[in-house]
Every structure is written in C-alpha cells, then in structure tokens.
Design an enzyme around this catalytic site. Structure first.
Site, PDB file in Angstrom:
ATOM      1  N   ALA A  12       0.823  -1.216   0.000  1.00  0.00           N
ATOM      2  CA  ALA A  12       0.000   0.000   0.000  1.00  0.00           C
ATOM      3  C   ALA A  12       0.850   1.257   0.000  1.00  0.00           C
ATOM      4  CB  ALA A  12      -0.923  -0.015   1.214  1.00  0.00           C
ATOM      5  N   ARG A  56      -4.232   9.000  -9.511  1.00  0.00           N
ATOM      6  CA  ARG A  56      -5.455   9.191 -10.293  1.00  0.00           C
ATOM      7  C   ARG A  56      -6.704   9.441  -9.449  1.00  0.00           C
ATOM      8  NH1 ARG A  56      -5.164   4.094 -14.021  1.00  0.00           N
ATOM      9  NH2 ARG A  56      -3.524   3.512 -12.553  1.00  0.00           N
ATOM     10  N   ASN A  89     -33.188  25.429  25.334  1.00  0.00           N
ATOM     11  CA  ASN A  89     -32.148  24.804  26.162  1.00  0.00           C
ATOM     12  C   ASN A  89     -30.853  25.607  26.242  1.00  0.00           C
ATOM     13  OD1 ASN A  89     -31.666  24.316  23.419  1.00  0.00           O
ATOM     14  ND2 ASN A  89     -30.492  22.479  23.843  1.00  0.00           N
TER      15      ASN A  89
HETATM   16  C1  UD1 Z   1       0.620  -5.175 -10.595  1.00  0.00           C
HETATM   17  C2  UD1 Z   1       1.234  -6.429 -11.187  1.00  0.00           C
HETATM   18  C3  UD1 Z   1       0.364  -6.858 -12.397  1.00  0.00           C
HETATM   19  C4  UD1 Z   1      -1.049  -7.096 -11.940  1.00  0.00           C
HETATM   20  C5  UD1 Z   1      -1.612  -5.876 -11.229  1.00  0.00           C
HETATM   21  C6  UD1 Z   1      -2.927  -6.230 -10.609  1.00  0.00           C
HETATM   22  C7  UD1 Z   1       3.619  -6.171 -10.836  1.00  0.00           C
HETATM   23  C8  UD1 Z   1       4.928  -5.855 -11.461  1.00  0.00           C
HETATM   24  N1  UD1 Z   1       2.542  -6.119 -11.621  1.00  0.00           N
HETATM   25  O1  UD1 Z   1       0.701  -4.193 -11.577  1.00  0.00           O
HETATM   26  O2  UD1 Z   1       0.888  -8.048 -12.947  1.00  0.00           O
HETATM   27  O3  UD1 Z   1      -1.864  -7.442 -13.043  1.00  0.00           O
HETATM   28  O4  UD1 Z   1      -0.710  -5.450 -10.172  1.00  0.00           O
HETATM   29  O5  UD1 Z   1      -3.531  -5.064 -10.108  1.00  0.00           O
HETATM   30  O6  UD1 Z   1       3.592  -6.494  -9.656  1.00  0.00           O
HETATM   31  N2  UD1 Z   1       3.266  -0.920  -4.581  1.00  0.00           N
HETATM   32  C9  UD1 Z   1       4.096  -0.642  -3.526  1.00  0.00           C
HETATM   33  N3  UD1 Z   1       5.366  -0.279  -3.790  1.00  0.00           N
HETATM   34  C10 UD1 Z   1       5.867  -0.216  -5.031  1.00  0.00           C
HETATM   35  C11 UD1 Z   1       5.007  -0.529  -6.111  1.00  0.00           C
HETATM   36  C12 UD1 Z   1       3.719  -0.880  -5.845  1.00  0.00           C
HETATM   37  O7  UD1 Z   1       3.697  -0.683  -2.378  1.00  0.00           O
HETATM   38  O8  UD1 Z   1       7.056   0.097  -5.184  1.00  0.00           O
HETATM   39  C13 UD1 Z   1       1.896  -1.303  -4.313  1.00  0.00           C
HETATM   40  C14 UD1 Z   1       0.875  -0.322  -4.867  1.00  0.00           C
HETATM   41  O9  UD1 Z   1       0.543   0.661  -3.921  1.00  0.00           O
HETATM   42  C15 UD1 Z   1      -0.303  -1.244  -5.170  1.00  0.00           C
HETATM   43  C16 UD1 Z   1       0.331  -2.583  -5.498  1.00  0.00           C
HETATM   44  O10 UD1 Z   1       1.637  -2.522  -4.944  1.00  0.00           O
HETATM   45  O11 UD1 Z   1      -1.125  -1.400  -4.023  1.00  0.00           O
HETATM   46  C17 UD1 Z   1       0.413  -2.844  -6.992  1.00  0.00           C
HETATM   47  O12 UD1 Z   1       1.157  -1.831  -7.581  1.00  0.00           O
HETATM   48  P1  UD1 Z   1       0.769  -1.175  -8.967  1.00  0.00           P
HETATM   49  O13 UD1 Z   1       1.728  -0.120  -9.309  1.00  0.00           O
HETATM   50  O14 UD1 Z   1      -0.664  -0.855  -8.966  1.00  0.00           O
HETATM   51  O15 UD1 Z   1       1.056  -2.408  -9.924  1.00  0.00           O
HETATM   52  P2  UD1 Z   1       0.450  -2.597 -11.349  1.00  0.00           P
HETATM   53  O16 UD1 Z   1       1.308  -1.901 -12.306  1.00  0.00           O
HETATM   54  O17 UD1 Z   1      -0.969  -2.338 -11.364  1.00  0.00           O
END
Ligand code: UD1
Ligand code: CA
Length: 521
Positions: A8, A14, A390
């Site tokens: 998280a 966005r 009151n």
């Molecule tokens: C990721 C997956 C993708 C999957 C998708 C599902 C990877 C490389 N890709 O992509 O295969 O289909 O989720 O939603 O894992 N986060 C951190 N630290 C970071 C990066 C991310 O805590 O350095 C957390 C984000 O806050 C988020 C989650 O990890 O809660 C996923 O990160 P996000 O950047 O949304 O990954 P996607 O590119 O969507």
C-alpha cells in the site's frame, strides 16, 4: 499462514485526493480495511503493511482497525518486488524462514476470504512454491498477462508494457494476489532485477525465477472476476461501491430482510438487521446501526449509529446516534440527533428535531417542535410548535416534563424548568418557572381587542372593507329584529302578564268581599 504482506505504498495519483487511496471507503470500511478483513480469514500469524505515500495517515488508520499489524516504510517506490523484499527483511518478518506468505495489494476491496481460502487450498494441495490468483477478463488492458506453456502450466507473468503483441492478446490476467513458500520467495527475490520497461523490481518475475529453478508454480482462477477489481480512480471506486452494495443487499435478502429497491438502498457492512425488517427505497443505513425484527425503515431515510426496536417505523427521516423503542413511530421529516432515546410506543412526527433527550413510553411530540436536553415522562403530549429553550447563549440546560403532562401548542419551556406530573401549560406560554403537578401554567398576556382599529387605521384596505361589511350586516340584522311582528317570546310574556293581571284582580275582588263581610259582621 505465517505471514501476510499487503502492498500500500502507492501514490494513488489518479484519485486526485488529499488522502491516501487505500483510506477511501466502501460500505463504511476503508479499502485497506476490506483487504485486511479478507486476509484475516486465513488467520496469518503476522501481517506487514508496506506504506509510502501518506504514511502517517495510513499508520494511524491501521492502529485503529488492525492494531496487531506492523508497517514497513518504502520511501522509494522501486516496484512490487522491492516492496515485498523490504517487508520480508524487516524486523517483523526476518525471523520467518518457513511456511507460507500471502501477498496482496491494498486497493482490491472486493476480494473475499472464501476466495483466499480456496487459493490456499489449491496452493497446498498442489505442493506449489508459488500460486497466483488469476482472472479471465473481457478487457485485460493494463494488467500483467498469465503466460502458460503447451500443457497449460503457468510459465510466467508479463507486464503489459513488456508484452509481445501475441502476449497482449492473452485474456487471463494476474490479480496481484499470490501465496509463496517464504523461503522460496526470499531466494527468488534475491535474483530479481529491474531490467524492464518500468525500471522496477517486479514481484511477478519471482514466478519465472522459481519455475526456472525447477520449483512448482501454479495458477488458480477466480469464479467471479469482479473480486479482483483494483481501484485507481473515482469511477472505479463508485463501481466497486455499487458491486459491494449489491453483495450486501443480496446477503441480507437471503437472511430474510425485505429490500424493496436494492439499487437505491445503501447499507454499511457493520449494520445489523434482523429478519422481517422492511427497507423502503432510498434508504441509507450506516455505522453501528441495529434494526430489530418487524421494523419498517424508509422511504428516503438515513440511520447512522442508531438502534431501532421491534415493529418500529421510521419514515422519511434523518437519524443519528438515537435509540428508537419498540413500536415507536418516527417521521415523516424528523431529525433525531445524538442521545435521543424514544421509549416504547413513542411518536415523533413531522418537522420535529430531538437532541440529547429521552421521551417516555407512549408520549407524543407530533408536530413542528424542538426537544433539546429534556427528559419527558410517560403518556405526555407536547403540543405543536413547542420549543425546549435549552441554550442561554453560553450554556445548555436541561428540562424535565413528568407523566401525563399536556404541553399546550407553542409553549416555550425555558430551561432549566420542571413540569410536574399531570400538569398542563396554556398554549402560547413562555414557561420560565416550574409548574407543579396538576397545575395549569399560564404565562401569556391577556387578550385586548381594539375595536374598529382597522376601519380607522387601515381605512382603504380590503380588510377594512370586509370588516365594515361584516359590521353593517350585524347592525341591519339587529334593526330587522326590532321592527318584526312580536316574537313568540313577547307573545308569551303578554299572555303571562294578562294572567297575572287577572289573578291580581281576583285577589283584589276577594279582599273587597272580605272587607265587606267584615263590615257586615
Ligand atoms: C501489478 C502487477 C500486475 C497485476 C496488477 C494487478 C507487478 C509488477 N505487476 O501491476 O501483474 O496485473 O498489479 O492489479 O507487480 N506498490 C508498492 N510499492 C511499489 C510498487 C507498488 O507498495 O514500489 C503497491 C501499490 O501501492 C499497489 C500494489 O503494490 O497497491 C500494486 O502496484 P501497482 O503499481 O498498482 O502495480 P500494477 O502496475 O498495477
Ligand atoms: Ca494497480
């Protein structure tokens, strides 16, 4: 399950929000809270949440909703692989060397504990080192794709930005939920690089690494693909809210609650509703609200942190922090605020506001009143437009009204004041002193009519004209009476007068006779 890691740290750009994305709410629970709740059903021994953006805010929230969870700060977002690595290396997890770890993202609120339990079952019965939760999507855009070999076994996960054109056609996607053997995950993460389109350490690369080193990797597909929906913007937040609303309403209806219009009925997960409650359209039930059997709520009613007793009815009203008793009736257009307690059979009607007050069994406040900081006894009636005054501008004061009291309409009860049992107040009174039991409190000036004022002071108005007409009517009818032939009454009077005259005459005659006879004697 030894460990749960929830990612998280993301910015949530966005959402265009001043607060963390994972703290936005659906059905009264934060997105992160939903994920924690689903995860809880696997009873992990430890839970580590990786935080980054809005870290102090998220930490504070976690202390409230999941005090046993730990946090790890990822100050630079170097990717999901990096985030998991620092979680595993943290003091909270570094001692864990065997068993399973589940990894989830903090922004997938629709994921259920049942699905996670099935994922675990699949993982364990396959003896896999890693199991990915996947989904078949009509539109796989934006997700990592699941690449399977000729025999249908999981081979690797490819991020969209790294996909070949044919990989891009794959409609099976990575949900971002995984179970790993802890030791295998540690080994795999040590080998991951950021040599990819986004220059990030991808957690997804752990699958390829494990498979290449001869470990078993597996995929488990969800039945209901809406469960894996992640939230990136406000539209997705609204979509997931609506899906959660339907899920909650369906569950309640299966348990015997009548929901007339599920599309306009919004109920928090924390609300408790007994069977045979009826909920009418446009109703919102929030927080710690509890509704007992036979109650009817709505239409267009909001209840927040309130209790509604058996068979009570609440129509078109807004209620916060109140207790509504058995068989009570509230509304339409009633505002019940914090600390309002309505006993059995109480009625509170249109345009009435009640705050921090208790109203005893069978008492009524039917119309247009404000009841603030008061205690009202049993079977009393508060007349229309009564105000419990009151607030003196600095402090609030309480008032007491006894049993079987009748407060006249438009009474101002200036607190602190006590109205004894069975007492009355006269309509329009400003009551500043206690009224003893059985007394009638009158506090208003005597009426004085200034005759003819309108004809003199508003001579040209329609009112004056109407009044003049009414007066002339009155005077002509008086005149007519006096010129009419003698009424029955006067006729009777005349007859009576004649009779007495005759009697008198008779008495006179007699006395004359007596006198004569006396003289004779
Ligand atoms: C990721 C997956 C993708 C999957 C998708 C599902 C990877 C490389 N890709 O992509 O295969 O289909 O989720 O939603 O894992 N986060 C951190 N630290 C970071 C990066 C991310 O805590 O350095 C957390 C984000 O806050 C988020 C989650 O990890 O809660 C996923 O990160 P996000 O950047 O949304 O990954 P996607 O590119 O969507
Ligand atoms: Ca994402």
């Amino acid at each position: 399950m030894e460990l749960a890691i929830i990612l998280a740290a993301g910015e949530g750009t966005r959402m265009k929000s001043a607060k963390s994305k994972v703290l936005h709410k659906i059905a009264g629970r934060s997105l992160l809270g939903h994920v924690l709740h689903a995860c809880d059903q696997l009873t992990p021994k430890r839970c580590v949440v990786v935080i980054g953006a809005h870290s102090s805010e998220v930490k504070e929230h976690l202390a409230q909703v999941a005090p046993k969870s730990a946090t790890v700060l990822q100050s630079q977002r170097n990717g999901t692989g990096h985030a998991v690595r620092i979680a595993l290396d943290s003091d909270h997890a570094k001692s864990i060397t065997s068993g399973d770890v589940i990894v989830l993202a903090g922004d997938t609120p629709l994921l259920t504990g049942e699905t996670l339990a099935r994922l675990r079952k699949h993982h364990q019965s396959n003896g896999a080192s890693a199991t990915v939760l996947t989904a078949q999507l009509f539109d796989p855009h934006g997700y990592g794709r699941i690449v399977r070999d000729g025999e249908g076994h999981l081979e690797k996960i490819v991020e969209e930005s790294d996909c070949t054109p044919s990989e891009r056609e794959i409609d099976e996607i990575n949900s971002g939920v995984y179970i790993f053997k802890v030791d295998q995950l540690r080994r795999a993460l040590a080998k991951i690089t950021s040599a990819n389109a986004q220059n990030e350490e991808y957690l997804t690369d752990a699958i390829k690494v494990l498979r290449e080193s001869g470990e078993k990797v597996s995929a488990f597909t969800v039945d209901d693909e809406s469960e894996i929906l992640g939230i990136n913007d406000r539209s997705q937040l609204a979509l997931c809210s609506a899906l959660m609303r339907d899920r909650i309403n369906d569950a309640l209806m299966r348990e015997g609650v009548s929901i007339v219009d599920p599309a306009t009925t919004w109920i928090d997960l924390s609300v408790e509703i007994a069977p045979d409650v009826t909920i009418l359209p446009g109703t919102t039930l929030l927080g710690s609200t509890i509704i007992e059997t036979g109650a009817e709520i709505g239409p267009r009613t909001t209840l927040i942190d309130s209790e509604v007793g058996q068979n009570a009815k609440v129509f078109e009203s807004f209620v916060r922090g109140a207790v509504i008793g058995y068989n009570a009736q509230v509304g339409p257009y009633t505002f019940l605020r914090e600390g309002s307690e309505l006993a059995t059979g109480v009625r509170v009607g249109a345009y009435v506001e009640v705050k921090n007050s208790s109203i005893g069994e069978g008492s009524k406040v039917p119309h247009l009143s404000y009841v603030g900081d008061a205690t009202i006894g049993r079977e009393s009636n508060i007349g229309a437009a009564t105000v419990f005054v009151n607030y003196d501008g600095v402090e609030k004061h309480r008032s007491e009204v006894g049993d079987h009291v009748r407060i006249g309409s438009d009474t101002m009860l200036v607190a602190p004041v006590t109205i004894g049992d069975g007492a009355y107040t006269a309509a329009g009174s400003v009551i500043t002193e206690d009224v003893p039991a059985g007394a009638m409190g009158v506090a208003r000036s005597k009426q004085r009519n200034v005759l003819g004022w309108v004809m003199r002071r508003r001579a040209t108005t329609a009112s004056a004209k109407a009044a003049t007409k009414a007066q002339s009517k009155k005077s002509t009818s008086k005149k007519q009476k006096s010129t009419k032939s003698p009424s029955k009454k006067t006729a009777v009077k005349k007859v009576l007068a004649k009779k007495t005259a005759v009697k008198k005459a008779a008495v006179k005659k007699k006395s004359v006779k007596v006198k004569k006879s006396k003289r004779k004697g």
